[in-house]
Design an enzyme around this catalytic site. Sequence first.
Site, PDB file in Angstrom:
ATOM      1  N   ASP A 174       3.486  57.327  24.100  1.00 56.25           N
ATOM      2  CA  ASP A 174       4.398  55.994  24.071  1.00 56.25           C
ATOM      3  C   ASP A 174       3.844  55.068  23.266  1.00 56.25           C
ATOM      4  OD1 ASP A 174       6.690  55.012  26.441  1.00 56.25           O
ATOM      5  OD2 ASP A 174       6.183  54.002  24.775  1.00 56.25           O
ATOM      6  N   THR A 201      18.913  63.216  26.241  1.00 58.18           N
ATOM      7  CA  THR A 201      20.348  63.421  26.107  1.00 58.18           C
ATOM      8  C   THR A 201      20.673  63.096  24.819  1.00 58.18           C
ATOM      9  OG1 THR A 201      20.532  62.817  28.458  1.00 58.18           O
ATOM     10  CG2 THR A 201      22.521  63.331  27.091  1.00 58.18           C
ATOM     11  N   PHE A 253      29.133  63.921  45.389  1.00 56.48           N
ATOM     12  CA  PHE A 253      29.497  63.009  44.455  1.00 56.48           C
ATOM     13  C   PHE A 253      31.075  62.709  44.715  1.00 56.48           C
ATOM     14  CE2 PHE A 253      26.552  62.057  41.134  1.00 56.48           C
ATOM     15  CZ  PHE A 253      25.500  62.708  41.798  1.00 56.48           C
ATOM     16  N   CYS A 255      23.039  56.641  32.649  1.00 56.61           N
ATOM     17  CA  CYS A 255      23.372  58.021  32.269  1.00 56.61           C
ATOM     18  C   CYS A 255      24.903  58.119  31.941  1.00 56.61           C
ATOM     19  CB  CYS A 255      22.803  59.248  32.805  1.00 56.61           C
ATOM     20  SG  CYS A 255      20.972  59.207  32.886  1.00 56.61           S
TER      21      CYS A 255
END
Length: 440
Positions: free
Chosen positions: A30, A122, A252, A263
């Site tokens: 990082d 993503t 869900f 997200c």
Amino acid sequence: MRIAMIGTGYVGLVSGACFAEFGVEVTCVDKAAEKIAMLEAGRMPIYEPGLEDLVARHRAAGRLRFTSTLEPALEGADAIFIAVGTPTRRGDGHADLSYVFAAAEEIARGLDHPALVVTKSTVPVGTGRRLQRLFRELRPDLPIDVASNPEFLREGSAIEDFLRPDRVVCGVETQAARDTLAALYRPLNLIETPILFTSIETAELIKYATNSFLATKITFINEIADLCEKVGADVQQVARGIGLDGRIGRKFLHAGPGYGGSCFPKDTLALLRTAELHGVPLRIVDTVVQVNEARKRRMVKKIVDAMSGEVAGKRIAVLGVTFKPNTDDMRESPSLVIVPALQAEGAEIRVHDPEGRREGERLLPGVTWCSDSYEAITGADAIVLLTEWNQFRGLDLDRARSLVRQPVLVDLRNVFDPERASRAGFVYTGVGRPGRRAGA
Ligand code: UDX
């Protein structure tokens, strides 16, 4: 096997630690030296249940290392995972890929052996293809393979989701890439996890389609909840009734104030931008985004109505501000819309959240932070539950009733039993459930 994991956020750190759990030698990288310093000191830059122990165990075993420079992580690496952030770009909703391409360029310049570069972040459909072109351009001398391996980690259960996933998705172009990923995920063969090998574009789209479908499912039950309130039905029973249909599934389907997080909001927007770029309308996803944003604002009206329209000068106890329980993450949390809107109407806000204060103090100016629920509730004209932390499920409603100034309970996650709340003397308002007068 040996891998580099670039990015030590929610995805990179969990994925790195879990690959170490699989017996892989992992070096997490990082640029933020302070994050690496924290990790070297055994402290976690994020809150994720079980992560601290997992990291400590594999650091002690010498399988998990941290560095703020890339080179040592590339040495002998069979695969280099890119797990950096891809936030929504200011203003236009596209995914910001600057961190992805910066990492890719650094990898290309630093590599001294053929390797596989895997996008775990993503990334919009087509990014893997762009990376392939970049690597060919920067390193025509070196075969650099690209693969897509999206994550399906829920914050708060990310380790579980990595170690016992429903499936692993790998977008690959070569047999070598397929063999490397199959070897890295071999421990999952023991629990017969399906590993889906497909094209890079297909893997990239599976990720967006998954999150967009889940966001759609949540928004569907949220709108059904609105209808339940009008017709006197109970959305939790409706969710149970439809969820027992194997084609729908019961997960869900919890109605609430709208989805948030790092997200769903960004992935639905990014998918819409990809669709626009290719001239394909995704009207359902577009509607989901709009309905969800409007819902957060509509929750303010629900709260004001529950307080008989009188909010100015009133004290509201807010229980939970993180976007979901078991995380400290506030990104796109409904509280970021609801709390400021109530303050704008003149309300005084007192907050308790088991983990939200660290982020929340920066994001919710002007609120009073309380160390427990009862401190927040004292003298309140309304209690508003925004996040379903387990701590709140055990709230002593009789004690809460003795502490409030007005017995108004607005439960935006349907945590409490309306009858029980009513017997304790509260005027109860839930989501998609019939309201309850005090003592009814
Ligand atoms: C999500 C996806 O689940 C995960 O697979 C992906 O990798 C990252 O995004 P996450 O955002 O961490 O995970 O949390 P999740 O549990 O999916 O909840 C997302 C949002 O939906 C939260 O705001 C949550 O409160 C809301 N939600 C979820 C509901 O309102 N109702 C539900 O039934 C489930």
